[in-house]
Structure formats: structure tokens, C-alpha cells
Design a protein around this motif. Structure first.
Motif, short mmCIF file in Angstrom:
data_model
loop_
_atom_site.label_atom_id
_atom_site.label_comp_id
_atom_site.label_asym_id
_atom_site.label_seq_id
_atom_site.Cartn_x
_atom_site.Cartn_y
_atom_site.Cartn_z
N LEU A 45 1.12 6.50 -6.85
CA LEU A 45 0.07 7.35 -7.16
C LEU A 45 0.54 8.81 -7.06
O LEU A 45 -0.18 9.70 -7.67
N ALA A 46 1.15 9.34 -5.93
CA ALA A 46 1.69 10.65 -5.93
C ALA A 46 2.43 11.08 -7.12
O ALA A 46 2.42 12.24 -7.81
N GLU A 47 3.36 10.13 -7.60
CA GLU A 47 4.04 10.34 -8.70
C GLU A 47 3.34 10.73 -9.91
O GLU A 47 3.36 11.42 -10.79
N ILE A 48 2.40 9.74 -10.27
CA ILE A 48 1.42 9.78 -11.28
C ILE A 48 0.66 11.22 -11.19
O ILE A 48 0.45 11.92 -12.23
N ALA A 59 1.03 -0.95 0.18
CA ALA A 59 -0.09 0.14 0.09
C ALA A 59 1.09 1.25 -0.16
O ALA A 59 0.62 2.13 -0.62
N GLU A 60 1.97 1.31 0.81
CA GLU A 60 2.87 2.49 0.91
C GLU A 60 3.59 2.48 -0.66
O GLU A 60 3.62 3.89 -0.98
N LEU A 61 3.98 1.44 -1.22
CA LEU A 61 4.62 1.58 -2.57
C LEU A 61 3.48 2.11 -3.53
O LEU A 61 3.66 3.15 -4.48
N LEU A 62 2.25 1.86 -3.37
CA LEU A 62 1.24 2.24 -4.29
C LEU A 62 1.11 3.67 -4.08
O LEU A 62 0.75 4.36 -4.98
N ARG A 63 0.94 4.09 -2.80
CA ARG A 63 0.81 5.59 -2.51
C ARG A 63 1.86 6.41 -3.15
O ARG A 63 1.37 7.31 -3.86
N LYS A 64 3.03 5.71 -2.99
CA LYS A 64 4.00 6.77 -3.60
C LYS A 64 3.95 6.67 -5.09
O LYS A 64 4.04 7.87 -5.94
N THR A 118 11.00 15.36 0.50
CA THR A 118 10.70 14.19 0.93
C THR A 118 10.40 13.18 -0.35
O THR A 118 10.36 13.75 -1.42
N GLY A 119 10.25 12.01 -0.15
CA GLY A 119 10.02 11.12 -1.14
C GLY A 119 8.49 11.36 -1.67
O GLY A 119 8.09 10.80 -2.77
N SER A 120 7.60 11.96 -1.02
CA SER A 120 6.44 12.02 -1.36
C SER A 120 6.13 13.59 -2.01
O SER A 120 4.82 13.93 -2.37
N GLY A 121 7.08 14.07 -2.40
CA GLY A 121 6.92 15.49 -3.08
C GLY A 121 6.66 16.60 -2.25
O GLY A 121 6.37 17.59 -2.53
#
Length: 156
Positions: free
Chosen positions: A26-29, A19-24, A148-151
């Protein structure tokens, strides 16, 4: 009974990581979608102004003006945002970048480009947020902010 509990815990842990990988991802997308939406707007404006490229845009090249050279940030290849060095204050930044730094520093945690754009009084539209995202990225690349990794961005 213990095997079922062990399996359940392991399965939950694997799903949490996924789920964490998918969240990351999704943020990139979402970020890429924002950039593409901004590009569509710019291209649409150009196509409308030039009838899809079939007529000239009306942009006239200005005649060169011979005047004394004034050295300001951004002139002649001079960077608007210098690389941050120890002891350097925000006073070396342009007023707009100083304002962005103030917003990030005053925030209670990591901020996203859309939060900064809203704090600057801009709309929450991709065409208004993307330039702010670029400014945050430049501040990060030059050592003024941490990304951060999440932008999201934090002061350094």
C-alpha cells in the motif's frame, strides 16, 4: 483443545505477516499515486498552455550568451549532492539540501517526504511533496541518509 489454540496462534501469525506485506504494498502504491498525480498536474498545465499540443507553447529558445564560465554545484555536470565520505560535513551541500538534512536529523524518528515538505513550509499536495521525495532519494543514494523499506528516511 490444544489443537485449536495452536491453529489460532499459527493463523494469527500468518495474518500478521500478510498484513505487513499489504502495508508495504500500500505504501508503494501510495507513492506511485503521488507521482502520477504530479504528472497529471504537469501535463494538464502543458495541455492548457498549448491547447492540447495544437499550438506552440510560447517557449522561446534563448540565444546563446557567451560569458565566462562560473563553476557552481550543478553546473557542467557537477553534482549538487556529492557522495558522502567519512568526515564530510553538511557544509558541502547546497543550502536547500542542508535544510532538509537539519529537518531529518532533528526528527525523533524516521521521516516521510510529506513531513519534510511541511517542515519546509510547503503544502501537503503531491506537486509540492514529490520534489522533496526526489531530494530525499538523492541524499539517500549518495550516502547522506538511510531509507527504510517504508519510504521513510533516517540520518546516517
Amino acid at each position: 483443545m490444544v489443537d485449536v489454540l495452536t491453529w489460532t496462534i499459527e493463523r494469527r501469525m500468518r495474518l500478521t505477516e500478510r498484513a505487513e506485506l499489504l502495508r508495504k504494498e500500500l505504501a508503494e502504491i501510495d507513492a506511485e499515486l503521488g507521482r502520477l498525480e504530479a504528472a497529471e498536474v504537469v501535463f494538464g498545465q502543458w495541455a492548457e498552455a498549448t491547447d492540447g499540443g495544437r499550438r506552440p507553447s510560447g517557449i522561446v529558445e534563448p540565444e546563446p550568451v557567451v560569458e565566462p564560465v562560473v563553476v557552481t554545484p550543478g553546473a557542467g555536470g557537477m553534482r549538487l549532492i556529492p557522495d558522502r565520505e567519512e568526515g564530510m560535513g553538511v557544509e558541502v551541500l547546497t543550502p536547500e539540501y542542508r535544510r532538509i538534512m537539519e529537518i531529518v536529523v532533528k526528527a525523533s524518528g524516521p521521516v516521510m517526504a510529506k513531513d519534510v515538505a511541511l517542515a519546509l513550509g510547503r503544502e501537503n499536495a503531491p506537486a509540492k511533496v514529490e520534489p522533496v521525495r526526489g531530494q530525499l532519494r538523492k541524499l539517500s543514494d549518495r550516502g547522506w541518509l538511510t531509507r527504510t523499506g517504508s519510504g521513510r528516511y533516517l540520518p546516517r
